[in-house]
Design an enzyme around this catalytic site. Structure first.
Site, PDB file in Angstrom:
ATOM      1  N   LYS A   1       0.832  -1.209   0.000  1.00  0.00           N
ATOM      2  CA  LYS A   1       0.000   0.000   0.000  1.00  0.00           C
ATOM      3  C   LYS A   1       0.864   1.255   0.000  1.00  0.00           C
ATOM      4  CE  LYS A   1      -0.282  -0.616   4.969  1.00  0.00           C
ATOM      5  NZ  LYS A   1      -1.043  -1.123   6.099  1.00  0.00           N
TER       6      LYS A   1
ATOM      7  N   TYR B   1      14.592  31.123   5.606  1.00  0.00           N
ATOM      8  CA  TYR B   1      13.371  31.810   6.060  1.00  0.00           C
ATOM      9  C   TYR B   1      13.363  31.975   7.577  1.00  0.00           C
ATOM     10  CZ  TYR B   1      11.184  30.959   1.482  1.00  0.00           C
ATOM     11  OH  TYR B   1      10.878  30.933   0.155  1.00  0.00           O
TER      12      TYR B   1
HETATM   13  C1  PLP Z   1      -0.299  -1.855   6.895  1.00  0.00           C
HETATM   14  C2  PLP Z   1      -0.840  -3.140   7.365  1.00  0.00           C
HETATM   15  C3  PLP Z   1       0.019  -4.200   7.649  1.00  0.00           C
HETATM   16  C4  PLP Z   1       1.528  -4.063   7.640  1.00  0.00           C
HETATM   17  O1  PLP Z   1       1.960  -3.269   8.732  1.00  0.00           O
HETATM   18  P1  PLP Z   1       3.514  -3.121   9.085  1.00  0.00           P
HETATM   19  O2  PLP Z   1       3.549  -2.397  10.372  1.00  0.00           O
HETATM   20  O3  PLP Z   1       4.138  -2.334   7.982  1.00  0.00           O
HETATM   21  O4  PLP Z   1       4.059  -4.500   9.152  1.00  0.00           O
HETATM   22  C5  PLP Z   1      -0.557  -5.419   7.964  1.00  0.00           C
HETATM   23  N1  PLP Z   1      -1.907  -5.564   8.022  1.00  0.00           N
HETATM   24  C6  PLP Z   1      -2.762  -4.546   7.792  1.00  0.00           C
HETATM   25  C7  PLP Z   1      -4.232  -4.775   7.878  1.00  0.00           C
HETATM   26  C8  PLP Z   1      -2.260  -3.291   7.465  1.00  0.00           C
HETATM   27  O5  PLP Z   1      -3.101  -2.289   7.233  1.00  0.00           O
END
Ligand code: PLP
Length: 366
Positions: free
Chosen positions: A38, A259
């Site tokens: 993702k 800045y």
């Molecule tokens: C993002 C996510 C993961 C992975 O999480 P990490 O902390 O990067 O290992 C696993 N399961 C779900 C449902 C997630 O949303």
């Protein structure tokens, strides 16, 4: 676009990435591996990461939404792709058309998916989402049996998996994580095996071997960040953030930089300007806190980070326009870790990775 020269970029070492995946596969044994990709593959680039993962033999990919799932599917990925997020009605038909596995997080969502499947004359693969303590999406354990019964008796829905998410697994031996695992185990006994039961994120894989069940979903860990060394010394980051010096000047003592003049030189200093700023996703919170590597040495970011540029005080050090600078990663023997940068920015590694935008080209080796 990555053939157009740009003075700030991300290097992704796909050899190291595949090594991480293979070391993790050794660790989990016969359990299946779902790689979360993702948010642009945790900033590493959605499509190249999806293809590298498929080559490395992962069993599942996971995305957050339809948009990501569609890009991955239409790029030629044949692996199952699970959409984690709570699905919205208008997204369902395209998910079904492109064979994305959907999360069923309530009876209402199950009904919406079933209706769309019936209209399309196509079965939809689903994973039931149970809330064992994250309080995000999913049905309560007390409603899980009823949901399972409804979905399993609907001929347009095919249950592939049943899953939940850990809220406190980044600490070892956390009582709440232990309770969540027990709760999940209990449900598995009630409903029965026969599906992919999955629970473990990176923390689960690193610290809770009894959270593995039938499949694990480590994100950050697979990219070699954070908990990697805890599992195997060869699990390492596969990403480096780099820029180049665009300008060099000598500044007198007591002069303000950038800045608001939030930094003043104390001595005559060599100040170099880098072609990267918060407009690229290099957080402004790192102003007067962050450090960079230049010719193998650490130097501080001085003054407020600008939208597209930032300044570094190299004291009496040596540097030339065009020199490569590492903002996250290793140069010679020095390393600036993602964790260190996240701490300095008051953030977490996940967030730092996902803020870099399209302006930063990704370069892949090999
Ligand atoms: C993002 C996510 C993961 C992975 O999480 P990490 O902390 O990067 O290992 C696993 N399961 C779900 C449902 C997630 O949303």
């Amino acid at each position: 676009m990555s053939h157009i020269p740009h003075p700030a970029w991300i290097e992704v070492d796909l050899v190291q990435f595949r090594r991480n995946l293979s070391l993790l596969k050794n660790r989990i044994g016969s359990c299946r591996f779902c790689l979360p990709i993702k948010a642009n593959g945790y900033g590493h680039g959605l499509i190249p990461i999806a293809h590298a993962a498929q080559e490395a033999g992962v069993d599942f990919l996971a995305v957050s939404c339809l948009q990501e799932g569609l890009s991955v599917r239409t790029s030629g990925i044949s692996l199952p792709i699970l959409v984690f997020g709570g699905i919205h009605e208008e997204q369902i038909p395209l998910c079904i058309e492109h064979n994305l596995d959907l999360s069923v997080s309530s009876l209402l969502k199950a009904q919406l998916i079933a209706t769309a499947s019936e209209i399309m004359h196509k079965r939809c693969r689903v994973h039931l989402k149970i809330d064992t303590g994250m309080r995000r999406i999913g049905v309560r354990p007390s409603s899980a049996l009823a949901l399972h019964q409804w979905v399993s008796s609907n001929k347009f829905l095919e249950i592939i998996g049943i899953y939940s998410h850990l809220a406190t697994s980044e600490q070892p031996d956390h009582p709440f994580a232990i309770a969540q695992i027990e709760q999940f185990q209990k449900l598995r006994q009630e409903i029965g095996p026969g599906y992919l039961w999955h629970l473990a994120n990176s923390g689960g894989v690193a610290f809770y071997p009894n959270s593995y069940f039938d499949m694990v979903r480590p994100g950050l860990l697979a990219y070699g960040q954070f908990l990697g060394q805890h599992i195997h010394p060869d699990i390492r980051p596969c990403l480096t953030l780099k820029s180049k010096i665009s300008y060099f000047k000598v500044v007198s003592p007591q002069e303000g930089i950038g800045y608001g003049h939030t930094y003043r030189t104390t001595a005559q200093s060599r100040i170099v300007t880098l072609s990267i700023g918060y407009g690229d996703g290099y957080l402004r919170a790192l102003s007067n806190r962050g450090e960079v590597l230049l010719r193998g040495k650490r130097y501080p970011i001085v003054g407020n980070i600008c939208m597209d540029q930032c300044m570094v005080n190299i004291g009496q050090g040596e540097a030339y326009v065009g020199d490569e600078v590492v903002l996250i990663g290793t140069q010679n023997t020095e390393t600036i870790s993602l964790e260190e940068v996240a701490r300095q920015a008051g953030s977490i590694p996940h967030e730092i990775l996902t803020l870099w935008n399209e302006r930063l080209p990704r370069k892949y080796t090999p």
